[in-house]
Structures are given as C-alpha cells and as structure tokens.
Design a protein around this motif. Structure first.
Motif, mmCIF file in Angstrom:
data_model
loop_
_atom_site.group_PDB
_atom_site.id
_atom_site.type_symbol
_atom_site.label_atom_id
_atom_site.label_comp_id
_atom_site.label_asym_id
_atom_site.label_seq_id
_atom_site.Cartn_x
_atom_site.Cartn_y
_atom_site.Cartn_z
ATOM 1 N N ALA A 155 0.777 4.094 -2.810
ATOM 2 C CA ALA A 155 0.546 5.488 -2.437
ATOM 3 C C ALA A 155 1.567 6.406 -3.096
ATOM 4 N N VAL A 172 -0.223 8.733 3.421
ATOM 5 C CA VAL A 172 -0.184 7.281 3.584
ATOM 6 C C VAL A 172 1.263 6.810 3.691
ATOM 7 N N SER A 215 -1.995 11.029 -0.668
ATOM 8 C CA SER A 215 -1.155 9.855 -0.933
ATOM 9 C C SER A 215 0.172 9.952 -0.189
ATOM 10 N N LYS A 236 0.824 -1.206 0.000
ATOM 11 C CA LYS A 236 0.000 0.000 0.000
ATOM 12 C C LYS A 236 0.861 1.260 0.000
#
Length: 401
Positions: free
Chosen positions: A286, A319, A316, A282
């Motif tokens: 991101a 994250v 983003s 993830k």
C-alpha cells in the motif's frame, strides 16, 4: 439507553462541533495556501505554511494532553474554537482593509496550529464521558465517518468560496468555528472527570520507550511517518492548480478533497471486506502504491489523471493507516494505550506539516514537479529499506490478535 448513539443529544453536539471545526480548518487551509501563493508565487512559502502549523503542535502536544487531564475539556475546546474564529476574522479584516502582510498570515497560521494542538486531544478525550461504554465503539465509528466527510467538504468549500472573493472563505470559516463553539456549550458535563496526575519526564516519554521495544510497532509507525513526510504533494496543489493544470481555485478545492474521497471509499471497503492475512506485506504494498501514485501525479498535466492519482494516494494511505492503527492497539497493553497513541498521533499528525515543508523547500530549489516526484521515489526507497530493517513487519499475518 438510546437505541443508537446518534440519539444522545450531547453526542450530536459533540459530533457537530468536531465536524464544523474540521470543515472550517480544512477550508481555511485551502484559502491560506491560495492566498500565500497568489501573493508571493514562491512554492517555498507554501512549505512555510506547513512549518508554522507544525511547530506549535510539536511544542505543545504533550502539554495539551496534560492540560486536558487537569481542566474541563469542554471549556478547552470552547476557548480554542473561539480563538480560531477570531483568527479567521483577523485574516478577513486584514485582507479586506489591505493591511495584512504575508508574515501576518504566517502568524495567524501559528495561532491556528497552537489552538488545534489543544483542541484535538481535549475534544477527543470528551467522547468516553458522553456515551455509554457499550456504545463507545459505535460512537467512534460514527465520528470517524463524519470527520472523513468533513475532509471532503472542507477543501472543496474553501476553494469554491475563494472564487467569490479572497475574504469570503475566511468569514465562512469564522462563522463555522463560532457555531462549533456553541455546540460545545451544549454538551453535558461528563459524569467521569479526567484523572488528575502530575506530568513527569518518565510518564511523558514512556510511550516512546515502549514503541522502541516493539519492532513491528516501530516499523509500522515509522514507515507511515516517512511515507507522509516524503509525500507532501498537497502542499504543491496551489502550484499545480494554477501553473501546471492551468485551473482556478475551484480546481484546487477538488484536488484537495480527492485524497479524502479515496480514503472514504477505502474505509468503506475495509469495513465490508477486512484484511484477513499477510497484512504486513499488504501494508508495504500500500505504501509502495502511495509512492507510485505520487510520482504519476508529479508529472501529470491532465486534471482528470491528477485527481485519480490523488484518490489512489488517499486510498492506499488508508490501508497503511488501518494496519498501523490496528497493530498499535493490538500490541499495546491497556495501561499504556494513552501514551502510545499520543506518540503515534504526534508523529503521524505532525509529519503532514513537515511533509508540506519538505516539499516546499525542495520545490524552491528544484521546482514543484521534481520535488513531488522526489518524494514518491523516496517513498519507494523507504519501503524497500523498511522491508529489510523490519523483517518482523513482513511476517505479520492477521490483525485478530
């Protein structure tokens, strides 16, 4: 013990000082960017603003950390904020009377960078001595939320005030720095004084050695560093506001605050719905979205689309920041956290200024649109490369330890 950390008077003054200083610094950054570009119309000079902020932070960060452990941190914060207020007054007076050259603005930016290099670690180190240990996590969370809000208010305020005259935002920032310094005076002397220890070469660079020994940590920190370094879109915002989107300083303020809006929204979402599994993958996604948003922003000629892309860019990036920060804390033993976090903060913090300098230099050779787009494409390339160089990063599943 107070029911909530905000009921502690010293914490309220600490919070006010940091928030006001951040609003003043962010507002002045927008005003300085517009002032420089309005004078020279050369995007390379916008990159120089980032460079002159970066150099003193690079040179002084480790020294500042040592000083913060040897002297009263409140006094360090007070002196830095007064210097920043005087610098704002210097710029305002020079603009008003017409004797301030462009190199004088760069010199003032260098002074601001040096003051920030000492103020930030000193003020951050005050917090554990202000609140009870049981309320430290609440204090950190509250401080983080307020600082993110300051990142929204500051740029907007700088852009809006510039619309009333080029002197106004600098006078306002000077006043805010002075009020911030008053709040530092109201903070009680911490019960626990900073530890006294000599600074040695080995102790300074122990954090670097430790990070190199942890592939997951090195991969996450370097990935975020290169993404920000290649990004640098914020340095070109004065160019976009004036020449590409054909708007005024008020639009520059909103463009500057758009990434912070995305960061705040994503922070709230992650607090409510924390990442559970496959956090390494993830994080890579991101950063890739960060690169895509940068490319779309580069070619956008519509202010609404540009703002949306900057919001996505900020979300983003958050994250990536959350995953990286959590991994750093999770993988670092307690006796090394200070030095490792110092290295982490230096790399990530200064990469913002270097990213702006990179964008300015490239814009001087290939134009602002190509320079920003190149950064986005480079970010995507880094994601692909890092997924191969640091396979352990792809395998990180949770942040629960």
């Amino acid at each position: 013990m107070p029911s909530h950390v905000i009921h502690i008077p010293s914490f309220r003054h600490f919070l006010s000082s940091r928030a006001l200083s951040s609003v003043a610094f962010q507002g002045s950054a927008v005003a300085i960017g517009w002032l420089i570009y309005d004078r020279t119309r050369n995007p390379f000079d916008l990159g120089l603003v980032g460079l002159f902020q970066f150099l003193p932070m690079l040179v002084l960060t480790f020294l500042a950390g040592h000083v913060a452990d040897q002297f009263d941190r409140r006094q360090i914060g007070l002196v830095c904020q007064v210097i920043e207020a005087v610098t704002m007054g210097f710029i305002a007076l020079g603009i008003w009377q017409g004797w301030l050259p462009t190199w004088g603005v760069f010199a003032a930016v260098t002074v601001l960078g040096a003051a920030q290099a000492f103020e930030r670690p000193s003020m951050a180190a005050l917090l554990p001595g202000i609140v009870p240990t049981a309320q430290l996590q609440s204090a950190v969370a509250t401080s983080t939320s307020v600082m993110q809000t300051a990142l929204i208010i500051g740029p907007a305020l700088g852009g809006i005030l510039y619309g009333f005259g080029d002197v106004v935002p600098f006078l306002a920032s000077g006043v805010l720095f002075l009020v911030a310094s008053y709040n530092v005076l109201k903070i009680d002397k911490p019960a626990t004084l900073p530890a006294r220890a000599p600074m040695t070469f080995e102790s300074v660079f122990a954090g670097v050695v430790f990070i190199k020994s942890k592939p997951v940590m090195l991969g996450s920190i370097s990935l975020d560093l290169f993404a920000v370094l290649l990004g640098g879109a914020t340095a070109m915002l004065p160019v976009y506001a004036r020449d590409i989107l054909h708007a005024g300083p008020w639009a520059l303020g909103f463009l500057r605050m758009a990434p912070a809006i995305g960061a705040v929204v994503m922070s709230l979402l992650l607090a409510r719905f924390p990442l559970q599994h496959r956090v390494g993958i993830k994080m890579l996604w991101a950063v890739a979205i960060f690169g895509i948003a940068t490319i779309v922003f580069a070619y956008s000629t519509n202010i609404v689309l540009s703002v949306v892309m900057l919001v996505i860019l900020g979300a983003s990036d958050t994250v990536s920041v959350v995953v990286r920060s959590s991994l750093v804390q999770l993988l670092t033993p307690d006796h090394m956290r200070g030095r490792v976090n110092a290295v982490n903060s230096l790399f990530i913090g200064t990469s913002n200024q270097l990213g702006e300098f990179r964008a300015g230099v490239f814009a001087g050779f290939m134009g602002p649109v190509a320079a920003v787009a190149f950064g986005g494409i480079g970010t995507l390339a880094v994601v692909l490369l890092w997924s191969r160089l640091f396979p352990a990063l792809r395998k990180v599943d949770t942040l629960s330890g």
